[in-house]
Design a protein around this motif. Structure first.
Motif, PDB file in Angstrom:
ATOM      1  N   VAL A  65     -21.175 -49.433  61.402  1.00  0.00           N
ATOM      2  CA  VAL A  65     -20.911 -48.768  62.450  1.00  0.00           C
ATOM      3  C   VAL A  65     -21.437 -48.904  63.406  1.00  0.00           C
ATOM      4  O   VAL A  65     -21.048 -48.833  64.247  1.00  0.00           O
ATOM      5  CB  VAL A  65     -19.274 -48.136  61.783  1.00  0.00           C
ATOM      6  N   ILE A  66     -22.028 -47.358  63.315  1.00  0.00           N
ATOM      7  CA  ILE A  66     -22.701 -47.044  64.193  1.00  0.00           C
ATOM      8  C   ILE A  66     -23.794 -47.866  64.705  1.00  0.00           C
ATOM      9  O   ILE A  66     -23.710 -47.516  66.351  1.00  0.00           O
ATOM     10  CB  ILE A  66     -23.653 -45.396  63.521  1.00  0.00           C
ATOM     11  N   PHE A  68     -23.189 -51.225  65.416  1.00  0.00           N
ATOM     12  CA  PHE A  68     -22.744 -51.439  66.493  1.00  0.00           C
ATOM     13  C   PHE A  68     -22.065 -51.040  67.704  1.00  0.00           C
ATOM     14  O   PHE A  68     -22.089 -51.287  68.182  1.00  0.00           O
ATOM     15  CB  PHE A  68     -21.649 -52.284  65.481  1.00  0.00           C
ATOM     16  N   ALA A  69     -22.020 -49.587  66.910  1.00  0.00           N
ATOM     17  CA  ALA A  69     -21.311 -48.772  68.493  1.00  0.00           C
ATOM     18  C   ALA A  69     -22.168 -47.987  69.068  1.00  0.00           C
ATOM     19  O   ALA A  69     -22.284 -48.089  70.312  1.00  0.00           O
ATOM     20  CB  ALA A  69     -20.943 -47.084  67.823  1.00  0.00           C
ATOM     21  N   GLY A  70     -23.850 -48.791  68.903  1.00  0.00           N
ATOM     22  CA  GLY A  70     -25.564 -48.495  70.205  1.00  0.00           C
ATOM     23  C   GLY A  70     -24.944 -49.336  70.786  1.00  0.00           C
ATOM     24  O   GLY A  70     -25.486 -49.238  72.097  1.00  0.00           O
ATOM     25  N   PHE A  72     -22.783 -51.230  71.439  1.00  0.00           N
ATOM     26  CA  PHE A  72     -21.469 -51.609  72.430  1.00  0.00           C
ATOM     27  C   PHE A  72     -22.077 -50.579  74.127  1.00  0.00           C
ATOM     28  O   PHE A  72     -21.312 -51.225  74.915  1.00  0.00           O
ATOM     29  CB  PHE A  72     -20.170 -51.463  71.676  1.00  0.00           C
ATOM     30  N   CYS A  73     -22.469 -49.268  73.228  1.00  0.00           N
ATOM     31  CA  CYS A  73     -23.003 -48.542  74.404  1.00  0.00           C
ATOM     32  C   CYS A  73     -23.654 -48.446  75.525  1.00  0.00           C
ATOM     33  O   CYS A  73     -23.482 -48.768  76.489  1.00  0.00           O
ATOM     34  CB  CYS A  73     -22.593 -46.909  73.755  1.00  0.00           C
ATOM     35  N   LEU A  99     -30.926 -44.944  73.506  1.00  0.00           N
ATOM     36  CA  LEU A  99     -29.948 -45.985  72.482  1.00  0.00           C
ATOM     37  C   LEU A  99     -29.925 -47.465  71.745  1.00  0.00           C
ATOM     38  O   LEU A  99     -29.295 -46.919  70.603  1.00  0.00           O
ATOM     39  CB  LEU A  99     -28.352 -46.486  73.328  1.00  0.00           C
ATOM     40  N   PHE A 102     -31.871 -45.969  68.624  1.00  0.00           N
ATOM     41  CA  PHE A 102     -30.868 -44.687  67.488  1.00  0.00           C
ATOM     42  C   PHE A 102     -30.318 -46.513  66.566  1.00  0.00           C
ATOM     43  O   PHE A 102     -30.114 -46.404  65.704  1.00  0.00           O
ATOM     44  CB  PHE A 102     -29.527 -45.168  68.519  1.00  0.00           C
TER      45      PHE A 102
ATOM     46  N   LEU B 389     -32.747 -37.148  63.720  1.00  0.00           N
ATOM     47  CA  LEU B 389     -31.730 -37.892  64.816  1.00  0.00           C
ATOM     48  C   LEU B 389     -32.375 -37.315  65.740  1.00  0.00           C
ATOM     49  O   LEU B 389     -32.903 -37.788  67.336  1.00  0.00           O
ATOM     50  CB  LEU B 389     -30.663 -38.328  64.664  1.00  0.00           C
ATOM     51  N   LEU B 394     -33.219 -38.682  70.276  1.00  0.00           N
ATOM     52  CA  LEU B 394     -32.006 -39.812  70.041  1.00  0.00           C
ATOM     53  C   LEU B 394     -30.872 -39.089  70.623  1.00  0.00           C
ATOM     54  O   LEU B 394     -30.778 -38.449  70.360  1.00  0.00           O
ATOM     55  CB  LEU B 394     -31.642 -40.682  68.891  1.00  0.00           C
ATOM     56  N   PRO B 395     -30.138 -39.777  71.708  1.00  0.00           N
ATOM     57  CA  PRO B 395     -29.390 -39.730  71.838  1.00  0.00           C
ATOM     58  C   PRO B 395     -28.064 -39.364  71.028  1.00  0.00           C
ATOM     59  O   PRO B 395     -28.714 -40.619  70.387  1.00  0.00           O
ATOM     60  CB  PRO B 395     -28.623 -40.627  73.898  1.00  0.00           C
ATOM     61  N   LEU B 525     -18.569 -41.049  74.369  1.00  0.00           N
ATOM     62  CA  LEU B 525     -18.675 -41.943  74.106  1.00  0.00           C
ATOM     63  C   LEU B 525     -19.136 -42.859  73.113  1.00  0.00           C
ATOM     64  O   LEU B 525     -18.556 -43.457  72.422  1.00  0.00           O
ATOM     65  CB  LEU B 525     -18.627 -42.272  75.491  1.00  0.00           C
ATOM     66  N   PHE B 526     -19.918 -42.240  73.104  1.00  0.00           N
ATOM     67  CA  PHE B 526     -21.067 -43.646  71.670  1.00  0.00           C
ATOM     68  C   PHE B 526     -19.972 -42.235  70.663  1.00  0.00           C
ATOM     69  O   PHE B 526     -20.062 -43.756  69.081  1.00  0.00           O
ATOM     70  CB  PHE B 526     -21.666 -42.852  71.792  1.00  0.00           C
ATOM     71  N   VAL B 529     -16.737 -43.876  70.324  1.00  0.00           N
ATOM     72  CA  VAL B 529     -16.861 -45.258  69.820  1.00  0.00           C
ATOM     73  C   VAL B 529     -16.735 -45.556  68.906  1.00  0.00           C
ATOM     74  O   VAL B 529     -16.250 -46.909  67.770  1.00  0.00           O
ATOM     75  CB  VAL B 529     -17.175 -46.691  70.026  1.00  0.00           C
ATOM     76  N   SER B 530     -18.006 -44.963  68.080  1.00  0.00           N
ATOM     77  CA  SER B 530     -18.145 -44.637  66.209  1.00  0.00           C
ATOM     78  C   SER B 530     -17.104 -44.754  65.366  1.00  0.00           C
ATOM     79  O   SER B 530     -16.709 -45.340  63.952  1.00  0.00           O
ATOM     80  CB  SER B 530     -19.552 -44.029  65.809  1.00  0.00           C
ATOM     81  N   LEU B 533     -14.429 -46.882  65.407  1.00  0.00           N
ATOM     82  CA  LEU B 533     -14.580 -47.924  64.866  1.00  0.00           C
ATOM     83  C   LEU B 533     -15.123 -48.130  62.877  1.00  0.00           C
ATOM     84  O   LEU B 533     -14.460 -48.355  61.871  1.00  0.00           O
ATOM     85  CB  LEU B 533     -16.375 -48.353  65.287  1.00  0.00           C
ATOM     86  N   LEU B 534     -15.007 -46.632  62.731  1.00  0.00           N
ATOM     87  CA  LEU B 534     -15.343 -46.191  61.310  1.00  0.00           C
ATOM     88  C   LEU B 534     -13.497 -46.039  61.062  1.00  0.00           C
ATOM     89  O   LEU B 534     -13.359 -46.765  59.715  1.00  0.00           O
ATOM     90  CB  LEU B 534     -15.782 -44.595  61.174  1.00  0.00           C
ATOM     91  N   ARG B 537     -12.985 -49.479  60.522  1.00  0.00           N
ATOM     92  CA  ARG B 537     -13.527 -50.023  59.341  1.00  0.00           C
ATOM     93  C   ARG B 537     -11.965 -49.207  57.971  1.00  0.00           C
ATOM     94  O   ARG B 537     -12.489 -50.547  56.893  1.00  0.00           O
ATOM     95  CB  ARG B 537     -14.493 -49.023  59.078  1.00  0.00           C
TER      96      ARG B 537
END
Lengths: 307, 662
Positions: A65-66, A68-70, A72-73, A99, A102, B389, B394-395, B525-526, B529-530, B533-534, B537
């Protein structure tokens, strides 16, 4: 305008896997699939149930999921036809690149969570190759920044077209060549990786997702399609000046994405896969070509004068 | 009227001795109380100096004239806040970490440990606020000695004692360099201490003395090639100490460097280039060596070297910007480097605490024996992932923000019409990119091998989650990591105050604040969105059939799954083959001879070593020992011989004075 940019990428992402597949089928004398078959496969995956390995933990559930979210962003950063994307600021390409890094981190730990030797192998190769290809992308961006004097996707692309020197078109050509090669590496295609391979020992990307199923696999495959479209967009934007009418730009954009997909199909049909051990050398070569690009910008902008 | 802080501060110094006297049950509570007092004192000093906007001078008890005055400018305030926060999380974590030792260690042993920890806190605070040479060096020495005692926590192991001794010697090499530089300046008629350095640098050639001070402070900070103590000392120390040493104490070296730089206004170009070069090298070699490590704490120690490199890159590039009058490069890179100091103290202590929890649960630091801990220790695992991370830059976490600022500075440094500057900017950008990529490589390795897959030994399969007080301090750090990632503009504005000491024009930072806000928003936003989606799911999972089975084994399901997993060595292998001699690995393997038709059982071992340590420390030390061995023949053990030596010496002195040579 930002919405249009996203829409264009979605359209491209929906058809690119199909076009690549059709190209390859035609060139090898097969009938091939219909254009939207990959899309239908993904939709079917979203409805399916999952099989999880008992070795896996919470990480295996959240990483697709993360990932894909990455992706997408990341596509929200892309400009279109000289207009900024939804997210745009000075240095946005850094956020974009990190990103994507990531998302790779997520996919790698997703593979490692299964405790499979094969998936470990794939994850390990993916980690090494994406580390090696990163400098090439940053060198291209540094050359673009040096050439234009701006530091965001939109400004950079807008000023590449209207540089003082007509040499900037030559520059764009080399950049496009490099971006196609980087896209091949980043999307795990030939000559670094072969999506059609049948042996786990030689797979890279495919072997990483062996244990993913259902919804998760659907997300990963959608992400892959998006990633193709993202690189297609990076290439197309070199050819979309702000001054052109919008309709023309949309047409050019779609043609470029189509050509990009066909090129990938062509390359995959006529190119042999590298020996795994030679892959690092191949990827580092891309960085050195990018360095040549940087030096030529120094010469174009008359900073480094050679007698 | 005495200021409240001074009374509390002096009170804590005196009361700290009492920790030796009270029973083991209350030692920790008492020590925690003193640390809280110290942290509050520090925060109060820093906040008062920041609010009033200029350099603030505090005097300790005014009636006692020989106590030094404390000078706090924005640089000191920044470091004081860093120390206060870092030590507080350290002592909170120590509560859980030290609990098992309460049964095995005596009151005196634990008391000495607590005392040293308090004095580490006190001495670090003093290092950042004292300007007078004598008192500064005293505090510096106290810092080294107290950390030396802290490393000796498990002194029953011979290896620990050797490492601690190595540490003490290397720290004193640094000490002598700093003291020597200050004494040299004093011999020219300037004051002894930082004020004297200010006078010296304004009138004399900068470079020679700067290099001496850079080496002196660089040993503490761990710049390559002065880093060799670091990968030994951090693993040997208990985890709350390694967290604090790596997160806070090595930053004192950076503080020293930054303090010296406030006085340097000439030859900045060369100084900047040297710092930038050394730092890029440190960053790359640090992370490259980290990849080959199997000891989780040693690996983290090498990452400290890498991050010191990133900090130095920001500072070096910033100085280049000041020298070449490029305000954007100067302000952005410098602020990035400064912010990375704080960021690194956060994620590195988080990672060390995580490693400590793993060690406590499994009693091993060798990642090859771990695996599958995510299921038994999910909280520790998730927090370790957060740390991983953010250290990879990483952002949307804090590491990205500081690296983003440094990158922005470097990119703005392109196109200044000096081609060799363009090249050095490109080299730094590529260095930073590679460091980032290698960090991802390294942390996917250490996180996966430790927490994912199947357990590789019974130690790992029997692990259980650590106590909540150890988790709590990590959550405290984690919250700040996410906060800086999502609201960078608030923190950067504050750090820019420090940048103003070095960079005349900090308007590029003010202009960059809206950009940073957008960076934070993009990160938000990231996350959103995550999360969405979670949620989608989880809805989907309720509607479909979910099955469980073994991992796909390519049709082969015979052996134990844990055996054919990827190991840390195999993960690192393709990298170590690629970089060859830059990271040293030795293999121990007896080749199969031709006549050996039925080969006997064999072992294959690989070990990694630090190339710099081998060539710069071990080899010279070996040569020195060899040469001293040769002089051993003088030491016969017979009194008559020694009397002859005395006679020869006296005769020599007599002759030399007679001929007026001496």
């Amino acid at each position: 305008m930002a919405a249009l940019s996203i829409l264009m990428i979605l359209i491209s992402a929906a058809v690119i896997p199909g076009i690549i597949s059709i190209t390859k089928a035609k060139l090898s004398g097969r009938k091939g699939i219909t254009l939207f078959q990959p899309l239908k496969d993904i939709v079917r995956l979203f409805r399916k149930g999952n099989v999880y390995s008992t070795t896996t933990s919470l990480i295996f559930q959240i990483t697709p999921v993360i990932h894909f979210a990455g992706i997408f962003c990341a596509l929200l950063f892309l400009p279109f036809s000289g207009e900024a994307g939804l997210l745009s600021f000075s240095g946005d390409f850094l956020f974009f690149a990190y990103l994507l890094a990531f998302t790779k981190f997520m996919l790698i730990i997703n593979a490692m969570d299964t405790g499979s030797g094969f998936e470990g192998m794939g994850a390990n190769r993916e980690a090494l190759y994406s580390m090696l290809v990163e400098p090439a992308f940053f060198t291209i961006m540094a050359s673009l920044v040096l050439l234009t004097g701006f530091t965001s996707f939109q400004e950079v692309y807008n000023n590449v077209h209207f540089g003082d020197s007509s040499l900037s078109y030559l520059f764009a050509a080399v950049s496009i060549y490099l971006l196609v090669q980087i896209a091949m590496v980043e999307n795990s295609r030939l000559p670094v990786d072969d999506p059609r391979t049948h042996l786990e020992l030689t797979m890279i990307h495919e072997v990483m997702v062996l244990d993913n199923s259902g919804f998760d696999l659907g997300l990963i495959m959608t992400g892959n399609a998006f990633k193709f479209a993202i690189y297609g967009n990076l290439i197309a934007n070199f050819l979309l000046p702000q001054s052109f009418p919008l309709v023309a730009n949309i047409a050019i954009y779609l043609v470029v994405q189509l050509l990009f997909a066909v090129t990938v199909g062509l390359l995959e049909s006529f190119r042999a896969r590298n020996k795994i051990a030679n892959n690092p050398q191949f990827i580092i070569t891309l960085s050195s070509i990018a360095l040549v690009l940087f030096f030529s910008v120094l010469i174009i902008t008359h900073k480094l004068i050679l007698d | 009227m005495e200021s409240m802080e001074s009374i509390v501060f002096v009170g804590v110094c005196i009361a700290s001795v009492a920790v030796l006297l009270i029973t083991r049950r209350f030692q920790y509570c008492f020590s925690l109380f003193l640390h809280v007092c110290l942290s509050l004192t520090g925060v109060s000093w820093a906040v008062r100096s920041l609010l009033e906007g200029n350099t603030k001078i505090f005097s300790m008890l005014t009636d006692v004239s020989y106590l030094p005055t404390l000078t706090i400018d924005s640089l000191s305030a920044y470091f004081v806040l860093l120390i206060s926060f870092g030590m507080l999380t350290g002592i909170l974590y120590a509560g859980g970490y030290l609990k098992p030792f309460r049964k095995t260690m005596s009151r005196l042993e634990l008391g000495i440990h607590h005392l040293a920890f308090i004095w580490l806190h006190i001495s670090m605070l003093m290092v950042t606020v004292l300007r007078d040479g004598t008192f500064f060096l005293l505090a510096w020495e106290m810092m080294s000695v107290s950390s030396f005692i802290l490393i000796l926590f498990e002194a029953s192991k011979k290896e620990t004692r050797l490492i601690a001794l190595n540490y003490l010697i290397q720290m004193h090499v640094g000490f002598i360099l700093i003291m020597g530089a200050m004494m040299y300046v004093q011999s020219l008629g300037y004051a002894f201490g930082f004020d004297g350095l200010a006078g010296y640098f304004s009138k004399n050639s900068v470079l020679p003395l700067f290099l001496v001070l850079f080496a002196g402070f660089g040993i503490k900070a761990g710049f390559v090639p002065l880093h060799t103590w670091l990968p030994h000392a951090h693993p040997a120390a208990p985890s709350h100490v390694s967290g604090v040493m790596s997160g806070v104490m090595i930053k004192m070296g950076i503080y020293g460097l930054l303090r010296v730089l406030t006085y340097i206004h000439a030859e900045l170009y060369v100084v900047g280039l040297i710092i930038l070069g050394v730092s890029t090298l440190s960053g790359l070699l640090g992370v490259m060596n980290a990849i080959t490590q199997h000891d989780i704490k040693k690996l983290l120690a090498y990452h400290s070297i890498e991050n010191i490199g990133i900090i130095g890159m920001g500072i070096g590039a910033g100085l280049l910007g000041v020298a070449l009058n490029a305000p954007a490069l100067a302000a952005l890179a410098f602020t990035g480097g400064l912010l990375h100091i704080f960021n690194h103290s956060l994620f590195k202590s988080l990672l060390f605490y995580g490693a400590g929890s793993v060690y406590q649960a499994t009693h091993t630091r060798n990642v090859e024996q771990l695996g599958g801990l995510m299921k038994s220790m999910p909280k520790t695992g998730m927090l370790f992932l957060l740390g991983s991370l953010s250290i990879c830059g990483l952002p949307p976490f804090n590491g990205f923000i500081s690296e983003f600022l440094i990158y922005m500075g470097l990119f703005k440094g392109l196109g200044l019409d000096i081609w060799y500057l363009d090249l050095s900017m490109l080299a730094s950008i590529l260095g930073l990119t590679l460091i980032g990529g290698l960090a991802v490589f390294c942390f996917t390795k250490v996180f996966s091998i430790t927490f994912l897959g199947s357990p590789r030994s019974s130690k790992a399969s029997q692990a259980a989650e650590v106590s909540d007080d150890m988790i709590f301090s990590k959550i405290l750090v984690g919250v700040l990591i996410v906060a800086i990632g999502l609201f960078p503009n608030l923190f950067v504005k504050w750090v820019a105050e420090v940048t103003a000491l070095y960079v005349p024009d900090i308007s590029p930072i003010e202009n960059a604040l809206p950009t940073l806000m957008k960076v934070g928003m993009a990160g938000g936003l990231f996350i959103v969105v995550s999360l969405v989606l979670l949620w989608v799911r989880s809805r989907q999972q309720k509607q479909v059939v979910v099955e469980y089975g073994p991992t796909w084994g390519c049709g082969y399901s015979g052996a134990n799954a844990a055996v054919h997993q990827y190991t840390a060595t195999s993960y690192a292998n393709n990298f170590t083959e690629l970089v060859g001699p830059l990271v040293g690995t030795t293999t121990h393997y007896e080749k199969i001879a031709e006549e050996e038709i039925f080969p006997k059982a064999r072992h294959f071992e690989t070990h990694s070593y630090d190339v710099f340590e081998k060539t710069l420390i071990d080899k010279p030390a070996e040569l020195l020992l060899k040469s001293t061995d040769r002089h051993e023949s003088f030491q016969t053990g017979k009194l008559t011989h020694y009397l002859i030596y005395v006679f020869v010496f006296l005769a020599l002195v007599f002759l030399l004075t007679y001929f007026q040579i001496l």
